[in-house]
Design an enzyme around this catalytic site. Structure first.
Site, PDB file in Angstrom:
ATOM      1  N   GLU A  18      -9.071  -5.345  -4.310  1.00  0.00           N
ATOM      2  CA  GLU A  18      -8.502  -4.343  -3.394  1.00  0.00           C
ATOM      3  C   GLU A  18      -9.574  -3.469  -2.743  1.00  0.00           C
ATOM      4  OE1 GLU A  18      -5.239  -3.920  -2.741  1.00  0.00           O
ATOM      5  OE2 GLU A  18      -4.108  -4.594  -4.491  1.00  0.00           O
ATOM      6  N   HIS A  57      -7.878  -5.579  -0.100  1.00  0.00           N
ATOM      7  CA  HIS A  57      -6.597  -4.906   0.138  1.00  0.00           C
ATOM      8  C   HIS A  57      -5.963  -5.398   1.443  1.00  0.00           C
ATOM      9  CE1 HIS A  57      -3.822  -1.541  -0.355  1.00  0.00           C
ATOM     10  NE2 HIS A  57      -4.075  -1.108   0.867  1.00  0.00           N
ATOM     11  N   SER A  65       0.843  -1.192   0.000  1.00  0.00           N
ATOM     12  CA  SER A  65       0.000   0.000   0.000  1.00  0.00           C
ATOM     13  C   SER A  65       0.885   1.252   0.000  1.00  0.00           C
ATOM     14  CB  SER A  65      -0.963  -0.052   1.182  1.00  0.00           C
ATOM     15  OG  SER A  65      -2.031   0.843   0.990  1.00  0.00           O
TER      16      SER A  65
END
EC number: 3.1.1.-
Length: 489
Positions: free
Chosen positions: A310, A399, A189
């Site tokens: 995600e 995610h 991320s």
């Protein structure tokens, strides 16, 4: 190296040994960025005389505390004195082990290297590698870009912190059994986005040899956007641009409050990170994806990928469906007007479309662009993580879901997704760890169990990480072609 006392450039540190792993926690890699050093580039730490007790994590960098209970059972201390590294090493006497340096995510305003999910013990023991985790300044402390107002201040402080930690690794890791010339950075991320920037940053040149980017590629603000964000921040604090020295006396709490106020006020663009790296002639002179396309990271092998779903982490079934105007503005912000108009039909107004927009445009498209750019200068491997729990509402590969598998800390999977730790889960974790470790050792993630072909723009080979490992060429080809129109279109 059977003893836990190690001599670094700055003094001796004493760690612990547990379950076959040596651990040193809370080693300073920079001077505490407090008082006059707040909002300034990191400086090397002071030398110490006695043996430093490195048996407990240092404080985490200041951040909103309301989300910390998701990551910690006990809430950690916060302090601006937070620039620390943690080192995990197998307790076998060895030298010149590959080094894996973890850069955590959290949208550039949350997170720490000390989160239980990032405990490097299992990875170090399983792979005979040294794992290093680190803190870097977050939110306004790390990404309030002030150089437009006063040259004495540096932009991209959080990235400069990461580079300083990598410099510490280069200069000290051999004392812990690591090879300073075989360092892999890996992050997820905002950590992946940080690595995208580090690959293009003058300050990080030569500090690592390989890179793994999970669910995060190039993400920057222009110099102008950075200046207007900083101006808005100063306005909330009631400080004018000529009085930046007043920033040194504002409490950390008030800086966090001001950041929160601004984040709430700026909600109209749903896909914009308020704090993020910024283009700046000194620290980040060129948009990372463009720099990479010109060969800035030539010779650095890259492993890169995303999770299949995600966006599902960021929305719930009762999230608002944004207005058409808001969605159009977000598309235009992410793609530029001409392309936004061409792909609008991919995202009709609905909650599901919003989720897909986030998956595709914040994570997948930037990863494909970065992989394509780097594949001209070094070998690249692409993955997509498809595994997901069976039970709703967690039945998506959302995610960050790959993180427990990467670190082998599978209890994190129970916390994140209420998933059972089955043999299938353990096997997938083993497969992922083996690939990541093999890549760190050799620059190629193929193992005896999994032959992973490199990524080429013509064929776009992608390893699908699921209960069964498969290879797909150019997954979601039709959508990709729309999102990357060829030059003449």
């Amino acid at each position: 190296m059977t003893h836990q006392i190690v001599t670094t450039q700055y003094g001796k540190v004493k760690g612990t040994t547990e379950n076959g792993v040596h651990k040193w926690k809370g080693i300073p890699y920079a001077k505490p960025p407090v008082g006059q050093w707040r909002f300034k580039a990191p400086e090397p730490p002071e030398v110490w005389e006695d043996v430093l007790d490195a048996t407990a994590y240092g404080s985490i960098c200041p951040q909103p505390s309301d989300l910390l209970s998701l990551s910690y059972t006990e809430l950690p201390r916060q302090s601006e004195d937070c620039l620390y590294v943690n080192v995990f090493a197998p307790d076998t006497p060895s030298k010149n082990l590959p080094v894996m340096v973890w850069i955590h995510g959290g949208a550039f305003y949350l997170g720490a290297g000390s989160e239980p999910l990032y405990d490097g013990s299992k990875l170090a023991a399983q792979g005979e590698v040294i794992v290093v985790t680190l803190n870097y300044r977050l939110g306004p402390f790390g990404f309030l870009h002030l150089s437009s107002f006063n040259e004495a201040y540096s932009d991209n402080l959080g990235l400069l912190d990461q580079a300083a930690a990598l410099k510490w690794v280069r200069e000290n890791i051999s004392a812990f059994g690591g090879d300073p010339d075989n360092v892999t950075v890996f992050g997820e991320s905002a950590g992946g986005m940080s690595i995208a920037a580090l690959l293009a940053m003058p300050a990080a040149k030569g500090l690592f040899q390989k890179a793994i980017m999970e669910s995060g590629a190039s993400r920057t603000m222009t110099k102008e956007q950075a200046a207007s964000t900083s101006a808005a921040f100063l306005q909330v604090l009631g400080i004018n641009e000529g009085q930046l020295d007043k920033l040194h006396t504002v409490s950390a709490e008030d800086l966090l409050k001001a950041a929160d106020q601004l984040r709430i006020a700026e909600k109209e663009n749903i896909f914009q990170l308020f704090f993020q790296p910024a283009l700046d002639p000194k620290t980040l002179p060129e948009e990372p994806e463009k720099a990479i396309a010109e060969g800035a990271a030539s010779g650095i092998p890259l492993l890169i990928g995303t999770t299949r779903d995600e966006g599902y982490l960021f929305f719930t079934p009762d999230s608002d469906v944004h207005s058409q105007e808001t969605l159009d503005a977000a598309l235009e912000y992410l793609l530029g007007k001409p392309l936004a108009e061409k792909v609008a039909d991919l995202y009709p107004r609905s909650l599901e479309s919003q989720i897909h927009m986030m998956t595709d445009l914040l994570f997948w498209r930037p990863a494909v662009a970065y992989a394509s750019a780097q594949s001209h200068y070094a070998p690249v491997w692409m993955y997509r993580f498809d595994w997901h729990p069976k039970k709703p509402p967690y039945n998506k590969a959302f995610h960050a879901l790959e993180l427990p598998f990467v670190f082998g800390n599978l209890d994190g999977l129970e916390r994140m997704a209420k998933a059972e730790i089955t043999d299938e889960v353990k096997q997938l974790s083993h497969t992922i760890q083996s690939a990541w470790i093999t890549f760190a050792k050799t620059g190629n993630p193929s193992t005896e169990a999994v032959n992973w072909p490199a990524y080429h723009e013509e064929t776009r080979e992608t390893l699908i990480l699921d209960s069964e490992i498969t290879i797909e060429n150019d997954p979601e080809s039709e959508k990709r072609q729309k999102l990357f129109p060829s030059k003449g279109e």
